[in-house]
Design a protein around this motif. Structure first.
Motif, PDB file in Angstrom:
ATOM      1  N   ASP A 184      25.553  14.216  17.266  1.00 44.71           N
ATOM      2  CA  ASP A 184      24.251  14.848  17.096  1.00 44.71           C
ATOM      3  C   ASP A 184      24.371  16.135  16.289  1.00 44.71           C
ATOM      4  O   ASP A 184      23.434  16.582  15.660  1.00 44.71           O
ATOM      5  N   THR A 185      25.555  16.735  16.358  1.00 41.12           N
ATOM      6  CA  THR A 185      25.759  18.049  15.748  1.00 41.12           C
ATOM      7  C   THR A 185      26.032  17.973  14.247  1.00 41.12           C
ATOM      8  O   THR A 185      26.267  18.998  13.621  1.00 41.12           O
ATOM      9  N   LYS A 186      26.017  16.759  13.687  1.00 36.16           N
ATOM     10  CA  LYS A 186      26.464  16.636  12.288  1.00 36.16           C
ATOM     11  C   LYS A 186      25.610  17.474  11.337  1.00 36.16           C
ATOM     12  O   LYS A 186      26.106  17.943  10.324  1.00 36.16           O
ATOM     13  N   GLY A 187      24.343  17.670  11.696  1.00 35.92           N
ATOM     14  CA  GLY A 187      23.454  18.461  10.850  1.00 35.92           C
ATOM     15  C   GLY A 187      23.940  19.890  10.636  1.00 35.92           C
ATOM     16  O   GLY A 187      23.674  20.498   9.601  1.00 35.92           O
ATOM     17  N   TRP A 188      24.681  20.429  11.615  1.00 37.35           N
ATOM     18  CA  TRP A 188      25.169  21.802  11.490  1.00 37.35           C
ATOM     19  C   TRP A 188      26.157  21.937  10.341  1.00 37.35           C
ATOM     20  O   TRP A 188      26.384  23.024   9.831  1.00 37.35           O
ATOM     21  N   PHE A 189      26.769  20.813   9.982  1.00 36.24           N
ATOM     22  CA  PHE A 189      27.831  20.878   8.980  1.00 36.24           C
ATOM     23  C   PHE A 189      27.388  20.330   7.630  1.00 36.24           C
ATOM     24  O   PHE A 189      28.198  20.148   6.735  1.00 36.24           O
ATOM     25  N   ALA A 190      26.082  20.090   7.500  1.00 35.30           N
ATOM     26  CA  ALA A 190      25.553  19.609   6.225  1.00 35.30           C
ATOM     27  C   ALA A 190      25.901  20.555   5.077  1.00 35.30           C
ATOM     28  O   ALA A 190      26.161  20.094   3.962  1.00 35.30           O
ATOM     29  N   PRO A 191      25.923  21.878   5.267  1.00 36.03           N
ATOM     30  CA  PRO A 191      26.260  22.769   4.140  1.00 36.03           C
ATOM     31  C   PRO A 191      27.744  22.776   3.785  1.00 36.03           C
ATOM     32  O   PRO A 191      28.129  23.413   2.807  1.00 36.03           O
ATOM     33  N   ILE A 192      28.576  22.102   4.575  1.00 34.57           N
ATOM     34  CA  ILE A 192      30.032  22.201   4.383  1.00 34.57           C
ATOM     35  C   ILE A 192      30.527  21.139   3.391  1.00 34.57           C
ATOM     36  O   ILE A 192      30.151  19.964   3.495  1.00 34.57           O
ATOM     37  N   SER A 193      31.365  21.560   2.466  1.00 33.28           N
ATOM     38  CA  SER A 193      31.945  20.576   1.549  1.00 33.28           C
ATOM     39  C   SER A 193      33.365  20.209   1.978  1.00 33.28           C
ATOM     40  O   SER A 193      33.784  19.074   1.830  1.00 33.28           O
ATOM     41  N   GLU A 194      34.100  21.184   2.518  1.00 35.90           N
ATOM     42  CA  GLU A 194      35.476  20.900   2.884  1.00 35.90           C
ATOM     43  C   GLU A 194      35.978  21.905   3.914  1.00 35.90           C
ATOM     44  O   GLU A 194      35.585  23.075   3.898  1.00 35.90           O
ATOM     45  N   VAL A 195      36.851  21.428   4.797  1.00 36.67           N
ATOM     46  CA  VAL A 195      37.475  22.326   5.763  1.00 36.67           C
ATOM     47  C   VAL A 195      38.978  22.220   5.577  1.00 36.67           C
ATOM     48  O   VAL A 195      39.527  21.120   5.532  1.00 36.67           O
ATOM     49  N   LYS A 196      39.633  23.383   5.420  1.00 37.25           N
ATOM     50  CA  LYS A 196      41.062  23.384   5.116  1.00 37.25           C
ATOM     51  C   LYS A 196      41.817  24.249   6.099  1.00 37.25           C
ATOM     52  O   LYS A 196      41.432  25.383   6.358  1.00 37.25           O
ATOM     53  N   LYS A 197      42.900  23.685   6.608  1.00 38.54           N
ATOM     54  CA  LYS A 197      43.788  24.483   7.443  1.00 38.54           C
ATOM     55  C   LYS A 197      44.701  25.277   6.523  1.00 38.54           C
ATOM     56  O   LYS A 197      45.402  24.699   5.693  1.00 38.54           O
ATOM     57  N   VAL A 198      44.688  26.595   6.650  1.00 34.98           N
ATOM     58  CA  VAL A 198      45.539  27.422   5.801  1.00 34.98           C
ATOM     59  C   VAL A 198      46.902  27.582   6.465  1.00 34.98           C
ATOM     60  O   VAL A 198      47.934  27.344   5.863  1.00 34.98           O
ATOM     61  N   ASP A 199      46.875  28.015   7.707  1.00 32.98           N
ATOM     62  CA  ASP A 199      48.094  27.985   8.518  1.00 32.98           C
ATOM     63  C   ASP A 199      47.653  27.721   9.954  1.00 32.98           C
ATOM     64  O   ASP A 199      46.479  27.422  10.180  1.00 32.98           O
ATOM     65  N   ASP A 200      48.553  27.837  10.915  1.00 31.68           N
ATOM     66  CA  ASP A 200      48.219  27.466  12.286  1.00 31.68           C
ATOM     67  C   ASP A 200      47.066  28.277  12.876  1.00 31.68           C
ATOM     68  O   ASP A 200      46.428  27.846  13.838  1.00 31.68           O
ATOM     69  N   TYR A 201      46.824  29.460  12.321  1.00 29.18           N
ATOM     70  CA  TYR A 201      45.765  30.285  12.886  1.00 29.18           C
ATOM     71  C   TYR A 201      44.759  30.753  11.849  1.00 29.18           C
ATOM     72  O   TYR A 201      44.114  31.781  12.008  1.00 29.18           O
ATOM     73  N   THR A 202      44.612  29.991  10.769  1.00 32.25           N
ATOM     74  CA  THR A 202      43.611  30.324   9.755  1.00 32.25           C
ATOM     75  C   THR A 202      42.984  29.029   9.250  1.00 32.25           C
ATOM     76  O   THR A 202      43.692  28.079   8.917  1.00 32.25           O
ATOM     77  N   VAL A 203      41.648  29.001   9.217  1.00 30.68           N
ATOM     78  CA  VAL A 203      40.950  27.820   8.720  1.00 30.68           C
ATOM     79  C   VAL A 203      39.880  28.266   7.740  1.00 30.68           C
ATOM     80  O   VAL A 203      39.161  29.234   7.991  1.00 30.68           O
ATOM     81  N   ASP A 204      39.785  27.573   6.598  1.00 28.61           N
ATOM     82  CA  ASP A 204      38.754  27.867   5.603  1.00 28.61           C
ATOM     83  C   ASP A 204      37.662  26.810   5.647  1.00 28.61           C
ATOM     84  O   ASP A 204      37.950  25.614   5.648  1.00 28.61           O
ATOM     85  N   PHE A 205      36.427  27.265   5.664  1.00 31.21           N
ATOM     86  CA  PHE A 205      35.267  26.374   5.580  1.00 31.21           C
ATOM     87  C   PHE A 205      34.611  26.612   4.228  1.00 31.21           C
ATOM     88  O   PHE A 205      34.092  27.697   3.991  1.00 31.21           O
ATOM     89  N   PHE A 206      34.657  25.611   3.357  1.00 29.39           N
ATOM     90  CA  PHE A 206      34.010  25.764   2.056  1.00 29.39           C
ATOM     91  C   PHE A 206      32.601  25.194   2.125  1.00 29.39           C
ATOM     92  O   PHE A 206      32.376  24.112   2.674  1.00 29.39           O
ATOM     93  N   THR A 207      31.644  25.938   1.549  1.00 25.03           N
ATOM     94  CA  THR A 207      30.245  25.497   1.599  1.00 25.03           C
ATOM     95  C   THR A 207      29.794  25.057   0.215  1.00 25.03           C
ATOM     96  O   THR A 207      30.296  25.541  -0.797  1.00 25.03           O
ATOM     97  N   LYS A 208      28.822  24.125   0.200  1.00 22.08           N
ATOM     98  CA  LYS A 208      28.330  23.593  -1.069  1.00 22.08           C
ATOM     99  C   LYS A 208      27.639  24.680  -1.882  1.00 22.08           C
ATOM    100  O   LYS A 208      27.660  24.679  -3.096  1.00 22.08           O
ATOM    101  N   ALA A 209      26.970  25.603  -1.167  1.00 20.87           N
ATOM    102  CA  ALA A 209      26.306  26.734  -1.810  1.00 20.87           C
ATOM    103  C   ALA A 209      26.612  27.945  -0.940  1.00 20.87           C
ATOM    104  O   ALA A 209      27.030  27.776   0.207  1.00 20.87           O
ATOM    105  N   PRO A 210      26.436  29.145  -1.472  1.00 14.17           N
ATOM    106  CA  PRO A 210      26.667  30.316  -0.620  1.00 14.17           C
ATOM    107  C   PRO A 210      25.862  30.192   0.669  1.00 14.17           C
ATOM    108  O   PRO A 210      24.690  29.808   0.634  1.00 14.17           O
ATOM    109  N   ASN A 211      26.479  30.454   1.796  1.00 18.70           N
ATOM    110  CA  ASN A 211      25.778  30.258   3.071  1.00 18.70           C
ATOM    111  C   ASN A 211      26.024  31.435   4.001  1.00 18.70           C
ATOM    112  O   ASN A 211      26.975  31.450   4.775  1.00 18.70           O
ATOM    113  N   PRO A 212      25.133  32.423   3.941  1.00 15.30           N
ATOM    114  CA  PRO A 212      25.358  33.645   4.713  1.00 15.30           C
ATOM    115  C   PRO A 212      25.252  33.429   6.216  1.00 15.30           C
ATOM    116  O   PRO A 212      25.841  34.186   6.981  1.00 15.30           O
TER     117      PRO A 212
END
Lengths: 520, 323
Positions: free
Chosen positions: A114-142
């Protein structure tokens, strides 16, 4: 000597872990223990005690660090970087790290969630290291960090080992009945529809926590039974207290009544595209609500203070726009609501060509919002005083939404609580032209449409500068207010009851956060 | 005789089918389950997709056919609300309702017969008139009100009994029983009285009128003429003859105790089948509603069938006629 120290230590431990239990009751049982399966207040409110998100909401609804200890924008609005908290363990002892975040993202954005709508602005999620994660958005998303406060993190290994890699609403799976979160409380026993018991997770990372070690939730559907259970001392807290019982309970020295304001705005909506009226004596005649003067007349004919005084017994606040002042993006510039003015309403109707009024149909739920049917009856009699006759049809919510979806109304009552606690939310759901492809206006039953609002919405969504964003939200508010797209009536109250020895915090999203409660 | 039994069984089966048909034709009017299953962020497409997945877009007769096909294989589907097999949920909830029903029936029968006999024997006494008058309350007040009044007196004001729930239960195999703990018994008292009150007054009034009828019979006069004590006349001769119709009626009433437990269960938040059904209506949980209605109708049909078959053994005309 050693023996004595150990005994003393054991004694000290025994007293410090002295059990304090709290029993509480609400009207609706959370239908699942899966945090990604259903977006509903009973589920998310309950699970906020068990699971945690990267961010969480504080007592004033502002977001604060939770499983992420900090976050910052990537580049120039390319996305968000979350730095994860170290030393957090799940209830089963597993360590929390970036893999769990990536897994929870995949799970919560899957087709079955049901929660998939929350991630509609997301294009990609990347693990940088064990304690850092990047969420890339399709457009700037404040507002992305704000929008995921209820996105809860599950343990990857656990979810996979119990076979709950994706949520299953229709069939259910292990995560429907069991949990493994990082929150202050772990699920001890779950009996769907009957009783759910939580117990304190002693390895929780945080500090701000009350004295409750075990808590039991029972759904009590019948409000009279819940009030009696509180008075008899069989439960320590009930939510809600029926408005009509609040004054009586306040007289009782054994109980406390806690009052607050919810995030939910109650409003009237109109059929904005229908050519003819569908109900009442004037059925089949031209739809007067197409005329903005008629909509304004409705706004002026309703005395919100009178509704609040009599039906809400002074427990609610008038609303001027689609969100309450506590929400992000509330428009201070348009905080005034039309005053109660029978003469003005009548002359507007006359100008619009309805000096003798008209008759139409008002649809209303009778089990969705606090005293909803009574409010509609009051609206009906107030409108009658300016000559427009509403034929009221009140029904349970299970038949109400299908009726609205079929456009079976001339005017209707709606309550809206913005999931993101941001003004953008109701603009997207209620004020945008319905467009299922873009997932816009999906609750805009009356098909209100304004080209400028449609144009501004994507700009608001991607504007990083707060001042510019607010200016655009102000413009949107000005438009829908002057066009009387909706008639906002009031902000729904929160009325909870507890035993006199209970302290707690009421959050405007109507979530009962156990760690802020104490029994003395 | 064999033909008769066969015919009655076939008729019972037909009744069940019709009940199911009526139930399914009405589910559409109960409302739409979809909105409860999808959250605020749902789109119109999500609604349509789920409707198709659940088969709710099909005509009710097809939905009913599917339900029957699964039901004869013992599969009652998955609850829309809980995401668990309906049969599991029903097995979990049934003990609460059955224990409540048995205790209420016991109270209703024992107290009903005692008071019935008493008011018949002392028909002109002041106490009997008081009992008869107050029994009107049992018949005329709605169960909901009786329940709330009892809660306010015994739980809120006196604090003697719990206001809701079942107390502590002990799991014996699949059966969860409240009979083995003190809190279980305490929690049972108010709901059992509330549920049994109507049946109790009914039985009392029935026993009283039957007893008065019997006491006018010739054999009672003869018994008295023989010089038998009043006690023997009342309890050995009169009461025995009174009980025949009473047993028939109470047998049938047991079914309605279970079926009418809905209101009592919702007032006392009693975790039984009635409460399950009420919640199922609220959330338009069609698989649960369907299973519950079928279960209740199977129960009524079985009770009626057993009563009918018993008549065959009691009434020789039915046997010889070979109806």
């Amino acid at each position: 000597m050693k023996g004595i120290t150990l005994t003393a230590l054991a004694l000290a431990l025994a007293t410090s872990t002295h059990a304090t239990t709290l029993k509480w009751a609400g009207t609706t049982d959370p239908q699942t223990m899966d945090p990604h399966a259903v977006i509903s207040a009973p589920v998310l409110g309950f699970l906020n005690n068990v699971y945690e998100g990267l961010v969480r909401r504080g007592k004033d609804m502002a977001i604060e660090p939770a499983l992420a200890s900090s976050w910052e924008p990537i580049g120039n609005g390319e996305g968000w970087r979350f730095n994860l908290r170290k030393g957090v363990t799940f209830h089963d002892g597993a360590t929390f790290n970036a893999d769990d975040v990536v897994f929870s993202y995949l799970r919560a954005s899957s087709e079955a969630a049901d929660t998939k709508g929350w991630f509609a602005p997301i294009s990609e999620v990347k693990k940088v290291d064990d304690y850092t994660v990047d969420f890339f958005t399709k457009a700037p998303n404040p507002i992305f960090p704000d929008s995921i406060a209820n996105w809860m993190i599950m343990d990857e290994e656990w979810s996979k080992s119990v076979g709950a890699t994706v949520p299953s609403k229709e069939e259910g799976n292990a995560a429907t009945l069991q949990t493994n979160g990082t929150g202050v409380y772990a699920l001890k026993k779950r009996q769907p529809g009957l009783e759910t018991t939580l117990t304190r997770h002693n390895d929780w990372w945080g500090e701000d926590v009350g004295n409750i070690t075990e808590a039991t939730f029972t759904p009590i559907k019948n409000p009279a039974t819940a009030v009696a259970a509180l008075l008899a001392g069989n439960v320590d807290m009930i939510n809600p207290v029926p408005i009509q019982d609040a004054a009586r309970l306040e007289q009782n020295s054994q109980v406390k009544v806690h009052k607050g304001i919810e995030a939910r705005v109650i409003m009237l909506g109109f059929a904005q595209q229908a050519e003819v009226l569908k109900y009442g004596a004037d059925k089949g005649k031209a739809n007067p609500f197409l005329n903005v003067k008629v909509r304004e007349a409705v706004a002026k004919a309703i005395s919100v203070p009178a509704i609040l005084r009599t039906i809400m017994r002074g427990n609610a606040e008038p609303a001027s726009q689609l969100v309450s002042p506590a929400m992000r993006g509330f428009s201070e510039a348009y905080a005034e609501r039309p005053s109660f003015d029978v003469k003005g309403a009548k002359s507007l109707l006359a100008e619009a060509g309805y000096p003798n009024g008209f008759s139409f149909g008002l649809k209303c739920p009778n089990d969705r919002y606090l005293n909803d049917e009574a409010v509609c009856q009051a609206v009906t009699s107030m409108l009658a005083k300016v000559g427009i006759k509403a034929e009221l049809d009140a029904m349970p919510v299970r038949t109400y939404w299908p009726e609205l979806r079929k456009d079976n109304f001339d005017m209707y009552l709606l309550g809206w609580s913005p999931g993101t606690f941001d003004h953008e939310h109701p603009v997207r759901f209620l004020a945008s032209t319905p467009n299922s492809e873009k997932k816009l206006g999906s609750w805009n039953f009356g098909d209100y449409s304004n080209a400028r609002i449609d144009e501004l919405l994507p700009m608001i969504q991607s504007e990083i500068d707060d001042t510019k964003r607010q200016a655009m939200l102000d413009e949107v508010t000005g438009i829908y207010q002057s066009e009387h797209a909706y008639v906002p009536l009031y902000i729904q109250p929160l009325v909870w009851g507890t035993g006199k020895n209970v302290t707690l915090v009421q959050r405007p999203d109507n979530f009962f956060i156990l760690r802020w409660a104490s029994v003395n | 005789m064999f033909n008769y039994i066969l015919k009655r069984v076939a008729q019972s089966g037909l009744v069940l089918l019709v009940v199911g048909l009526v139930a399914f034709s009405m589910f559409r009017f109960v409302g739409d389950p979809i909105d409860n299953m999808l959250g605020q962020e749902r789109t119109v497409e999500d609604v349509e997709r789920l409707r198709t997945e659940l088969g709710l877009d099909l005509p009710f007769i097809v939905q009913y056919g599917r339900f029957l096909g699964d039901a004869v294989q013992g599969n009652f589907g998955v609850s829309y609300r809980q995401g668990r097999p309906v049969s599991d949920i029903i097995i979990e909830r049934a003990p609460a309702t059955l224990e409540l029903a048995v205790v209420s029936a016991f109270l209703a029968i024992s107290i009903g017969i005692i008071l019935g006999v008493f008011t018949a024997i002392r028909r002109d006494g002041w106490l009997a008139s008081v009992i008869m008058t107050t029994s009107l309350i049992g018949v005329s007040l709605p169960t909901f009100l009786i329940g709330i009044v009892l809660i306010y007196i015994f739980s809120v004001d006196l604090g003697w009994l719990p206001s809701f729930g079942r107390g502590e239960v002990v799991q014996v195999g699949f059966w969860s029983t409240g009979f083995l703990t003190k809190s279980g018994w305490l929690a049972l008292i108010l709901p059992a009285i509330t549920l049994g009150l109507y049946q109790m007054t009914l039985i009392m009034r029935l026993v009283r009128s039957e007893m008065l009828e019997v006491l006018r019979q010739d054999y009672v006069r003869f018994a008295r003429a023989r010089g038998l004590s009043e006690r023997v006349v009342h309890f050995r001769h009169a009461l025995k003859n009174t009980l025949v119709p009473v047993i028939t009626v109470t047998g049938l009433q047991l079914g309605s105790i279970i079926a009418f437990a809905i209101i009592t269960e919702s007032v006392f938040q009693w975790p039984g089948l009635g409460l399950l059904f009420i919640n199922a209506i609220q959330f338009v949980d069609i698989p649960v509603m369907a299973a519950y209605l079928m279960l209740i109708s199977v129960m009524f049909v079985t009770i009626n069938l057993v009563v009918d078959l018993l008549y065959v053994f009691i009434d020789p005309r039915l046997r010889e006629g070979g109806l």
